[in-house]
Enzyme design. Structure first.
Site, PDB file in Angstrom:
ATOM      1  N   PRO A 137       0.839  -1.204   0.000  1.00 43.99           N
ATOM      2  CA  PRO A 137       0.000   0.000   0.000  1.00 43.99           C
ATOM      3  C   PRO A 137       0.873   1.253   0.000  1.00 43.99           C
ATOM      4  O   PRO A 137       1.838   1.355   0.756  1.00 43.99           O
ATOM      5  CB  PRO A 137      -0.785  -0.125   1.309  1.00 43.99           C
ATOM      6  CG  PRO A 137      -0.793  -1.583   1.612  1.00 43.99           C
ATOM      7  CD  PRO A 137       0.514  -2.102   1.111  1.00 43.99           C
ATOM      8  N   CYS A 138       0.518   2.195  -0.865  1.00 42.23           N
ATOM      9  CA  CYS A 138       1.388   3.359  -1.052  1.00 42.23           C
ATOM     10  C   CYS A 138       0.836   4.655  -0.470  1.00 42.23           C
ATOM     11  O   CYS A 138       1.501   5.680  -0.540  1.00 42.23           O
ATOM     12  CB  CYS A 138       1.663   3.553  -2.539  1.00 42.23           C
ATOM     13  SG  CYS A 138       0.168   3.888  -3.492  1.00 42.23           S
ATOM     14  N   LYS A 139      -0.343   4.609   0.125  1.00 42.29           N
ATOM     15  CA  LYS A 139      -0.963   5.869   0.526  1.00 42.29           C
ATOM     16  C   LYS A 139      -0.148   6.662   1.537  1.00 42.29           C
ATOM     17  O   LYS A 139      -0.297   7.863   1.641  1.00 42.29           O
ATOM     18  CB  LYS A 139      -2.381   5.641   1.030  1.00 42.29           C
ATOM     19  CG  LYS A 139      -2.497   4.974   2.362  1.00 42.29           C
ATOM     20  CD  LYS A 139      -3.941   4.647   2.671  1.00 42.29           C
ATOM     21  CE  LYS A 139      -4.465   5.513   3.760  1.00 42.29           C
ATOM     22  NZ  LYS A 139      -5.850   5.202   4.093  1.00 42.29           N
TER      23      LYS A 139
ATOM     24  N   ASN B 209       5.838   0.926  -7.053  1.00 42.37           N
ATOM     25  CA  ASN B 209       5.003   1.827  -6.321  1.00 42.37           C
ATOM     26  C   ASN B 209       4.751   3.052  -7.189  1.00 42.37           C
ATOM     27  O   ASN B 209       5.369   3.207  -8.235  1.00 42.37           O
ATOM     28  CB  ASN B 209       5.634   2.224  -4.978  1.00 42.37           C
ATOM     29  CG  ASN B 209       4.586   2.297  -3.898  1.00 42.37           C
ATOM     30  OD1 ASN B 209       3.611   3.022  -4.032  1.00 42.37           O
ATOM     31  ND2 ASN B 209       4.766   1.523  -2.846  1.00 42.37           N
TER      32      ASN B 209
END
Length: 168
Positions: free
Chosen positions: A123-125, A166
């Protein structure tokens, strides 16, 4: 050359699998790690082999989901396990056909099959320019820090290839 054995961590809908297929690479997905309910259903719809899955009791399916954090939303810290038996069964079938090991934090590397390629799209948030910029430091508790859990798989299995991506 034998089939490339692939494990997809943070599998999503299986975009790496799509790419390998489009490139004509002979491969076999030996397992995935995914918790998002809709990603698991989508992964199965795109890549599933439609093999029959023995359906246990509702209680056993729910126990499997809880033990592997299936349908867990890390953004709000809540379970999103469906309520109706039809939807629970559909998710269970998708989970099993996908060879899903669930939450990367709970996986014991010795329980995984051998692999040649490990793919990662954590997850890149918390690290993307459009995200919250909270970082990915080990132990920080951010979703992006889940990447650290995958390194135990790398250390144990020592795959020939590691593919990470990413967004900006």
């Amino acid at each position: 050359m034998s089939k490339l054995k692939v494990f997809e961590a943070f599998a999503g809908v299986g975009s790496y699998t799509m790419a390998l297929r489009n490139l004509g690479i002979d491969f076999e997905v030996v397992g995935i790690s995914e918790v998002d309910r809709y990603a698991i259903l989508s992964h199965d719809a795109i890549h599933g082999d439609n093999r029959e899955i023995k359906i246990p009791s509702k209680e056993e399916m729910l126990k499997e989901f809880e033990e592997k954090h299936i349908a867990y939303n890390f953004s709000n810290g809540k379970s999103e396990i469906p309520r109706g038996l039809k939807d629970i069964t559909k998710l269970y079938k998708a989970h099993m056909r996908s060879k899903n090991y669930g939450d990367i934090q709970l996986i014991k590397p010795e329980d995984l099959p051998s692999m040649d390629l490990l793919t990662l799209s954590s997850p890149c948030k918390n690290i993307s320019a459009a995200g919250l910029m909270e970082g990915l430091e080990e132990g920080s508790g951010t979703q992006s820090s889940l990447i650290w859990s995958s390194f135990k798989i790398v250390e144990y299995h020592k795959p020939k290839y590691l593919l990470m991506e990413n967004v900006k």
